[in-house]
Design an enzyme around this catalytic site. Structure first.
Site, PDB file in Angstrom:
ATOM      1  N   ASP A 216      15.614 -49.734 -18.196  1.00 42.01           N
ATOM      2  CA  ASP A 216      16.485 -48.736 -18.818  1.00 42.01           C
ATOM      3  C   ASP A 216      16.961 -47.679 -17.825  1.00 42.01           C
ATOM      4  O   ASP A 216      16.308 -47.427 -16.801  1.00 42.01           O
ATOM      5  CB  ASP A 216      15.726 -48.003 -19.928  1.00 42.01           C
ATOM      6  CG  ASP A 216      15.619 -48.820 -21.196  1.00 42.01           C
ATOM      7  OD1 ASP A 216      15.937 -50.016 -21.161  1.00 42.01           O
ATOM      8  OD2 ASP A 216      15.184 -48.262 -22.218  1.00 42.01           O
TER       9      ASP A 216
ATOM     10  N   HIS B  47      11.764 -48.990 -16.286  1.00 44.66           N
ATOM     11  CA  HIS B  47      12.905 -48.135 -15.945  1.00 44.66           C
ATOM     12  C   HIS B  47      13.312 -48.335 -14.492  1.00 44.66           C
ATOM     13  O   HIS B  47      12.459 -48.507 -13.623  1.00 44.66           O
ATOM     14  CB  HIS B  47      12.565 -46.656 -16.178  1.00 44.66           C
ATOM     15  CG  HIS B  47      12.335 -46.325 -17.618  1.00 44.66           C
ATOM     16  ND1 HIS B  47      11.147 -46.552 -18.239  1.00 44.66           N
ATOM     17  CD2 HIS B  47      13.171 -45.812 -18.558  1.00 44.66           C
ATOM     18  CE1 HIS B  47      11.240 -46.195 -19.513  1.00 44.66           C
ATOM     19  NE2 HIS B  47      12.462 -45.747 -19.733  1.00 44.66           N
TER      20      HIS B  47
END
Length: 284
Positions: A104, A249
């Protein structure tokens, strides 16, 4: 581009919404900047990555096969079923031992290229949920993702808490990111992930209107807290199971631990017989 200085503010916001989770009325998947907290900083950020490594994969690579029969149709906007809670895992044969890795907040030229190189080295695909404000200046990385067979999802433009927004304010956050992705790779995203895992009816409806399925996660590495590379590795390996969707991430702060952890746990998953893949994107 998100700045590390926003990390403490976003972490404070996150703590306030941790209780929302999946128990929320609208089916929230859980909270964290893991749908993007700006993140803390471990060691100093590495220098900006150089040009992308040469492509070495072929379309027949065994680990690149998408999950058969799963994933959203490429449907016309507004024709997708509106869900009431996000997808948490992939539903396919348990014997297939397939998992999905997601990243992400990017793309970030400091970390995303290293992640792409590691995935390429092991001939696997992943999903990248990008923020428009990051993507607009890094379209080359979006094209690299698409060229390598990864799926690009929509993670809004600025990573806001959608449950505090009106539908009118929410629409450009989602729509503009779709436009950036389509401009970079030739097609809009088919998947959507709400920042902080905080969903509501308007988010589900807007995503469906734009032809995207809502995807959450099964295993949260909490890598945005920079808990240490070994801890991230342990969380992934400990949560590994058929159908699992892992949240990582590649932006939003110093992601050097996330980069290092991927290098460690990915070969271990493959050695354990897991197939790291992505949902199939089928034509109409």
């Amino acid at each position: 581009m998100k700045q590390d200085q926003n990390a403490s503010g976003r972490r404070a916001l996150l703590r306030g919404f941790t209780a929302v989770g999946l128990a929320a009325l609208t089916g929230c998947a859980g909270t964290d900047r893991a749908n993007a907290p700006a993140g803390a900083s471990p060691s100093a950020a590495p220098a900006a990555a150089g040009p992308p490594a040469a492509r070495v994969l072929g379309p027949s690579a065994y680990r690149l096969r998408p999950i058969a029969g799963y994933g959203p149709q490429r449907v016309a906007p507004g024709k997708l079923k509106v869900r009431h809670r996000p997808i948490l895992s992939m539903d396919f044969e348990r014997s297939e031992r397939a998992m999905v890795l997601t990243f992400d907040d990017g793309p970030d030229p400091r970390y995303t290229p290293d992640i792409l190189r590691t995935l390429r080295r092991h001939d696997v695909r992943a999903m990248f949920f990008v923020c428009g404000e990051m993507a607009v200046d890094n379209k080359d990385l979006l094209r690299e993702m698409a060229d390598d067979g990864h799926l690009i999802g929509n993670h809004t433009w600025t990573h806001p808490l959608l449950t505090r927004m009106t539908r009118h304010g929410m629409r450009p956050e989602i729509e503009r990111t779709c436009e950036v992705v389509e401009d970079a790779v030739g097609e809009p995203p088919a998947w959507f992930r709400a920042p902080y895992g905080a969903w509501n009816r308007a988010a589900f409806r807007l995503g469906a209107e734009l032809g995207m399925e809502p995807l959450a996660w099964t295993v949260d590495t909490l890598d945005w807290k920079t808990p240490g590379t070994d801890t991230i590795v342990s969380r992934v390996l400990g949560g590994a199971a058929p159908g699992v969707v892992v949240l990582n991430h590649d932006a939003g702060g110093n992601r050097s631990q996330s980069v290092a952890a991927l290098r460690d746990y990915l070969p271990q998953l493959l050695d354990d017989g897991y197939r790291i893949t992505v949902p199939r994107r089928r034509g109409i």
